[in-house]
Design an enzyme around this catalytic site. Structure first.
Site, PDB file in Angstrom:
ATOM      1  N   SER A 197       4.061   4.751 -12.116  1.00  0.00           N
ATOM      2  CA  SER A 197       4.318   3.764 -11.057  1.00  0.00           C
ATOM      3  C   SER A 197       3.097   2.895 -10.801  1.00  0.00           C
ATOM      4  CB  SER A 197       4.748   4.466  -9.767  1.00  0.00           C
ATOM      5  OG  SER A 197       3.723   5.291  -9.240  1.00  0.00           O
ATOM      6  N   LYS A 198       1.920   3.497 -10.802  1.00  0.00           N
ATOM      7  CA  LYS A 198       0.703   2.728 -10.530  1.00  0.00           C
ATOM      8  C   LYS A 198       0.331   1.830 -11.711  1.00  0.00           C
ATOM      9  CE  LYS A 198      -0.087   4.146  -6.364  1.00  0.00           C
ATOM     10  NZ  LYS A 198      -0.033   3.202  -5.221  1.00  0.00           N
ATOM     11  N   TYR A 242       3.594   9.355 -10.800  1.00  0.00           N
ATOM     12  CA  TYR A 242       2.555   8.612 -10.073  1.00  0.00           C
ATOM     13  C   TYR A 242       1.807   7.666 -11.006  1.00  0.00           C
ATOM     14  CZ  TYR A 242      -1.435   7.623  -7.072  1.00  0.00           C
ATOM     15  OH  TYR A 242      -2.406   6.981  -6.334  1.00  0.00           O
ATOM     16  N   ASN A 271       0.805  -1.216   0.000  1.00  0.00           N
ATOM     17  CA  ASN A 271       0.000   0.000   0.000  1.00  0.00           C
ATOM     18  C   ASN A 271       0.837   1.265   0.000  1.00  0.00           C
ATOM     19  OD1 ASN A 271      -2.497   1.729   0.751  1.00  0.00           O
ATOM     20  ND2 ASN A 271      -1.062   2.096   2.420  1.00  0.00           N
ATOM     21  N   SER A 330      -4.109   2.179  -8.858  1.00  0.00           N
ATOM     22  CA  SER A 330      -4.924   3.390  -8.897  1.00  0.00           C
ATOM     23  C   SER A 330      -5.715   3.428 -10.192  1.00  0.00           C
ATOM     24  CB  SER A 330      -4.034   4.642  -8.812  1.00  0.00           C
ATOM     25  OG  SER A 330      -4.776   5.813  -9.093  1.00  0.00           O
TER      26      SER A 330
END
Length: 275
Positions: free
Chosen positions: A185-186, A182, A88, A170
């Site tokens: 990476s997700k 972001y 997480n 995400s």
């Protein structure tokens, strides 16, 4: 108590979705190791759980493989076994990533629109991002998940113990909305999930991901209110998720209720996007 007798590690456990996951897994009967860079937050969380002495808080920097290995090994020694891992830990901004200039240009463009002008301001992020900013987010969001998966699987293999891993991705991985580091990476987490699910199936190890939409967590504190309102308005259910709702999805994927589910992306985004 569908997770009774099981043990789990949860990264980024000190607040937000991570804290909700720790709480839910404990409620479902698991013993949980809460891993967080801010161990005080993790300790406070554990202290507030029923049967607090059954759980563990560990200071962990997921961006450093040695820290991850030490914490996971300590959790295994403490509990005597490990069954579940939840990746997480994640950040949306970092020093040198150009977020300040990005939000400033967004404000200026919105002001131009409000004045009825044809916007002349470009809302750039990539051109302002330094190596340090890019790498910092990738180190936590992607490399950290890899380090955890690798050490967790080593232990499961040593113990000949089928287990389950859940990665928190995400909705941005589908929509492309968000910052370059972001979103990248997700999205990569989904690729890691799918590859590992195939590789580890023969060992009985299941690997899945949850893709939350906008969720009411501390990470939202760094986002302008105008953007938050826009995100909420774009969600068919008309609101952000509660951390507990994401935690419920994680608990399901870890449990035997999902015994034939692996390589899947459970989308919990209020109907915004489908995978």
């Amino acid at each position: 108590m569908k997770l009774n007798g099981k043990t789990a590690i949860v990264t980024g456990a000190g607040q937000g979705i991570g804290a909700a996951i720790v709480t839910r897994l404990a409620e479902d009967g698991a013993r949980v190791a809460a891993l967080d860079l801010n161990v005080d937050s993790a300790q406070k969380l554990i202290a507030g759980l029923p049967n607090a002495d059954q759980h563990l808080a560990l200071a962990t920097n997921v961006a450093q493989s040695a820290s991850v290995i030490a914490s996971i090994r300590q959790a295994r020694e403490h509990f005597g076994r490990l069954d579940f891992a939840v990746n997480n830990a994640g950040i949306g901004q970092a020093k040198g990533d150009g977020s300040d200039k990005f939000y400033s240009s967004m404000d200026e463009r919105n002001a131009e629109l409000a004045r009825g002008e044809k916007p002349k301001t470009f809302v750039d992020h990539l051109i302002h991002m330094e190596d340090e900013g890019w790498q910092s987010v990738m180190d936590v969001n992607l490399n950290g998940a890899f380090y955890v998966c690798r050490e967790m699987v080593r232990i499961l293999a040593e113990d000949n113990n089928p287990g389950s891993i859940v990665n928190i991705s995400s909705t941005s991985a589908q929509s492309g909305e968000g910052s370059p580091h972001y979103v990248t990476s997700k999205t990569a987490l989904i690729g890691l999930t799918r590859q590992l699910s195939r590789e580890l199936a023969a060992r009985g190890i299941r690997v899945n991901a949850v893709a939350p939409g906008p969720t009411d967590t501390p990470i939202m504190a760094g986002i302008p209110q105008e953007w938050i309102t826009s995100m909420e308005n774009s969600v068919p259910l008309g609101r952000m998720a509660k951390p507990s709702e994401i935690a419920a999805s994680v608990s399901y994927l870890l449990s035997d209720d999902a015994s034939f589910v692996t390589g899947s992306i459970l989308v919990a985004n209020g109907g915004s996007y489908s995978f």
